[in-house]
Motif scaffolding. Structure first.
Motif, mmCIF file in Angstrom:
data_model
loop_
_atom_site.group_PDB
_atom_site.id
_atom_site.type_symbol
_atom_site.label_atom_id
_atom_site.label_comp_id
_atom_site.label_asym_id
_atom_site.label_seq_id
_atom_site.Cartn_x
_atom_site.Cartn_y
_atom_site.Cartn_z
ATOM 1 N N TYR A 80 -4.491 11.550 10.638
ATOM 2 C CA TYR A 80 -3.067 11.689 10.955
ATOM 3 C C TYR A 80 -2.784 12.605 12.139
ATOM 4 O O TYR A 80 -1.779 12.430 12.828
ATOM 5 C CB TYR A 80 -2.275 12.146 9.729
ATOM 6 C CG TYR A 80 -2.600 13.554 9.285
ATOM 7 C CD1 TYR A 80 -1.878 14.630 9.745
ATOM 8 C CD2 TYR A 80 -3.652 13.786 8.408
ATOM 9 C CE1 TYR A 80 -2.187 15.918 9.355
ATOM 10 C CE2 TYR A 80 -3.968 15.064 8.001
ATOM 11 C CZ TYR A 80 -3.234 16.124 8.487
ATOM 12 O OH TYR A 80 -3.547 17.393 8.102
ATOM 13 N N ASN A 112 -11.502 0.096 13.743
ATOM 14 C CA ASN A 112 -10.808 1.236 13.129
ATOM 15 C C ASN A 112 -10.765 2.430 14.076
ATOM 16 O O ASN A 112 -10.407 3.527 13.680
ATOM 17 C CB ASN A 112 -11.450 1.620 11.791
ATOM 18 C CG ASN A 112 -12.792 2.312 11.969
ATOM 19 O OD1 ASN A 112 -13.340 2.405 13.070
ATOM 20 N ND2 ASN A 112 -13.335 2.803 10.877
ATOM 21 N N ASN A 168 -4.919 9.115 15.839
ATOM 22 C CA ASN A 168 -3.847 8.278 15.314
ATOM 23 C C ASN A 168 -3.358 7.296 16.378
ATOM 24 O O ASN A 168 -4.011 7.114 17.401
ATOM 25 C CB ASN A 168 -2.716 9.159 14.766
ATOM 26 C CG ASN A 168 -2.122 10.075 15.819
ATOM 27 O OD1 ASN A 168 -1.984 9.704 16.982
ATOM 28 N ND2 ASN A 168 -1.774 11.283 15.431
ATOM 29 N N GLU A 203 0.806 -1.223 0.000
ATOM 30 C CA GLU A 203 0.000 0.000 0.000
ATOM 31 C C GLU A 203 0.842 1.277 0.000
ATOM 32 O O GLU A 203 0.314 2.366 -0.176
ATOM 33 C CB GLU A 203 -0.906 0.028 1.236
ATOM 34 C CG GLU A 203 -1.856 -1.131 1.332
ATOM 35 C CD GLU A 203 -2.971 -1.046 0.308
ATOM 36 O OE1 GLU A 203 -3.412 0.078 -0.004
ATOM 37 O OE2 GLU A 203 -3.397 -2.108 -0.182
ATOM 38 N N GLN A 232 -8.658 2.247 5.455
ATOM 39 C CA GLN A 232 -8.220 0.876 5.731
ATOM 40 C C GLN A 232 -7.481 0.741 7.056
ATOM 41 O O GLN A 232 -7.023 -0.340 7.406
ATOM 42 C CB GLN A 232 -7.326 0.385 4.593
ATOM 43 C CG GLN A 232 -8.049 0.331 3.268
ATOM 44 C CD GLN A 232 -7.101 0.082 2.115
ATOM 45 O OE1 GLN A 232 -5.941 -0.266 2.298
ATOM 46 N NE2 GLN A 232 -7.601 0.270 0.910
ATOM 47 N N ALA A 233 -7.361 1.834 7.818
ATOM 48 C CA ALA A 233 -6.649 1.787 9.097
ATOM 49 C C ALA A 233 -7.326 0.803 10.045
ATOM 50 O O ALA A 233 -8.544 0.633 10.020
ATOM 51 C CB ALA A 233 -6.619 3.168 9.725
ATOM 52 N N THR A 234 -6.518 0.162 10.869
ATOM 53 C CA THR A 234 -7.054 -0.830 11.796
ATOM 54 C C THR A 234 -6.160 -0.944 13.027
ATOM 55 O O THR A 234 -5.009 -0.509 13.014
ATOM 56 C CB THR A 234 -7.193 -2.200 11.104
ATOM 57 O OG1 THR A 234 -7.929 -3.066 11.958
ATOM 58 C CG2 THR A 234 -5.844 -2.817 10.800
ATOM 59 N N LEU A 276 -6.427 5.854 4.299
ATOM 60 C CA LEU A 276 -6.888 6.008 5.677
ATOM 61 C C LEU A 276 -8.112 5.157 6.036
ATOM 62 O O LEU A 276 -8.193 4.656 7.154
ATOM 63 C CB LEU A 276 -7.153 7.481 5.988
ATOM 64 C CG LEU A 276 -5.921 8.389 5.914
ATOM 65 C CD1 LEU A 276 -6.300 9.811 6.271
ATOM 66 C CD2 LEU A 276 -4.804 7.889 6.798
ATOM 67 N N TYR A 317 -2.713 1.487 13.122
ATOM 68 C CA TYR A 317 -1.852 1.854 11.997
ATOM 69 C C TYR A 317 -2.638 1.886 10.698
ATOM 70 O O TYR A 317 -3.723 1.335 10.579
ATOM 71 C CB TYR A 317 -0.683 0.876 11.866
ATOM 72 C CG TYR A 317 -1.067 -0.439 11.234
ATOM 73 C CD1 TYR A 317 -0.805 -0.674 9.890
ATOM 74 C CD2 TYR A 317 -1.713 -1.417 11.961
ATOM 75 C CE1 TYR A 317 -1.176 -1.877 9.297
ATOM 76 C CE2 TYR A 317 -2.084 -2.608 11.375
ATOM 77 C CZ TYR A 317 -1.813 -2.834 10.049
ATOM 78 O OH TYR A 317 -2.182 -4.003 9.455
ATOM 79 N N CYS A 318 -2.026 2.547 9.760
ATOM 80 C CA CYS A 318 -2.565 2.623 8.417
ATOM 81 C C CYS A 318 -1.389 2.384 7.479
ATOM 82 O O CYS A 318 -0.315 2.955 7.667
ATOM 83 C CB CYS A 318 -3.177 4.003 8.180
ATOM 84 S SG CYS A 318 -4.012 4.116 6.612
ATOM 85 N N ASN A 319 -1.563 1.539 6.490
ATOM 86 C CA ASN A 319 -0.467 1.226 5.578
ATOM 87 C C ASN A 319 -0.031 2.414 4.738
ATOM 88 O O ASN A 319 1.089 2.452 4.259
ATOM 89 C CB ASN A 319 -0.846 0.067 4.660
ATOM 90 C CG ASN A 319 -0.725 -1.265 5.353
ATOM 91 O OD1 ASN A 319 0.087 -1.427 6.255
ATOM 92 N ND2 ASN A 319 -1.537 -2.216 4.950
ATOM 93 N N TYR A 351 -9.120 6.611 11.244
ATOM 94 C CA TYR A 351 -7.773 7.169 11.394
ATOM 95 C C TYR A 351 -7.719 8.588 10.830
ATOM 96 O O TYR A 351 -8.263 8.882 9.771
ATOM 97 C CB TYR A 351 -6.767 6.295 10.637
ATOM 98 C CG TYR A 351 -5.328 6.631 10.910
ATOM 99 C CD1 TYR A 351 -4.622 5.939 11.877
ATOM 100 C CD2 TYR A 351 -4.673 7.636 10.212
ATOM 101 C CE1 TYR A 351 -3.290 6.237 12.137
ATOM 102 C CE2 TYR A 351 -3.352 7.945 10.462
ATOM 103 C CZ TYR A 351 -2.673 7.242 11.430
ATOM 104 O OH TYR A 351 -1.362 7.541 11.693
#
Length: 158
Positions: free
Chosen positions: A105, A99, A109, A17, A56-58, A54, A47-49, A103
Motif C-alpha cells: 500500500y 503483479n 502501489n 473481495e 492477488q494484486a494485478t 494483497l 490494483y488490489c480488490n 503490491y
C-alpha cells in the motif's frame, strides 16, 4: 481523485473481495488511484480488490469508467515523464497481468506503477513525504536535546 462517499451508496466501489477496512477507506478517506490511459478509453492500472488480499494484486486493462469508479479523472502533471507517450504505453503493456513484484500500500502501489511507466523509477508522493519526515526526524541528537531542555525549562516555570 476518489472522494469519500460517507454514508451514501458505495456499491460502485465494492466487489466480492471488499472487506471492512476497504469500506472504511471508501467511506471516509480521499485517495488517488493512478493508471495509464492507453487507447480507446482503456486504462492499465495496478490494483488490489482488498487491502486484505494483497497477494492477488494485478495489473489489468479496464475501461475508463471502471477505473474511475465515479471519481474525478485528472492528469497528474507533477510527474515529469522521461519517455515518449508511445513508450509509456508500451511499458504499461509490458506489465499487463503481472503483479509488479507484489503490491504494498505504501511502497509498491498504483502510483509507483504509473510513475515507473513514465520515468523508469518506482516513486510516489507518499515516498517523498516519508523520506522528508525521516530526514526531519534524524536531526542531530544535540538539537533534540536542546528542544527537550527548552521544553523542560519552560514547564518548570509554569
Amino acid at each position: 481523485m476518489r472522494e469519500p462517499l460517507r454514508f451514501g451508496s458505495i456499491g460502485i466501489r465494492v466487489n466480492d473481495e471488499t472487506r471492512w477496512i476497504d469500506r472504511l477507506i471508501i467511506r471516509f478517506l480521499r485517495y488517488r488511484h493512478y493508471g495509464i490511459e492507453v487507447e480507446d478509453g482503456q486504462v492499465i492500472h495496478f490494483y488490489c480488490n482488498s487491502l486484505l488480499a494483497l497477494p492477488q494484486a494485478t495489473i489489468a486493462k479496464v475501461p475508463l469508467a471502471v477505473f474511475a469508479k465515479d471519481g474525478v479523472v485528472k492528469v497528474d502533471r507533477s510527474v515529469k515523464r522521461l519517455y515518449s507517450r508511445e513508450l509509456v504505453v508500451k511499458r504499461a503493456y509490458s506489465q499487463l497481468n503481472s503483479n509488479f513484484e507484489g503490491y504494498h500500500y505504501s511502497q509498491n502501489n498504483c502510483e509507483h506503477f504509473a510513475v515507473w511507466c513514465a520515468t523508469g523509477e518506482r516513486q510516489s508522493q507518499q515516498n517523498l513525504i516519508r523520506e522528508a519526515a525521516a530526514r526531519w526526524m534524524s536531526l542531530p541528537l544535540r538539537t533534540g536535546e536542546k528542544v527537550m531542555a527548552s521544553i523542560a525549562l519552560f514547564s518548570f516555570f509554569q
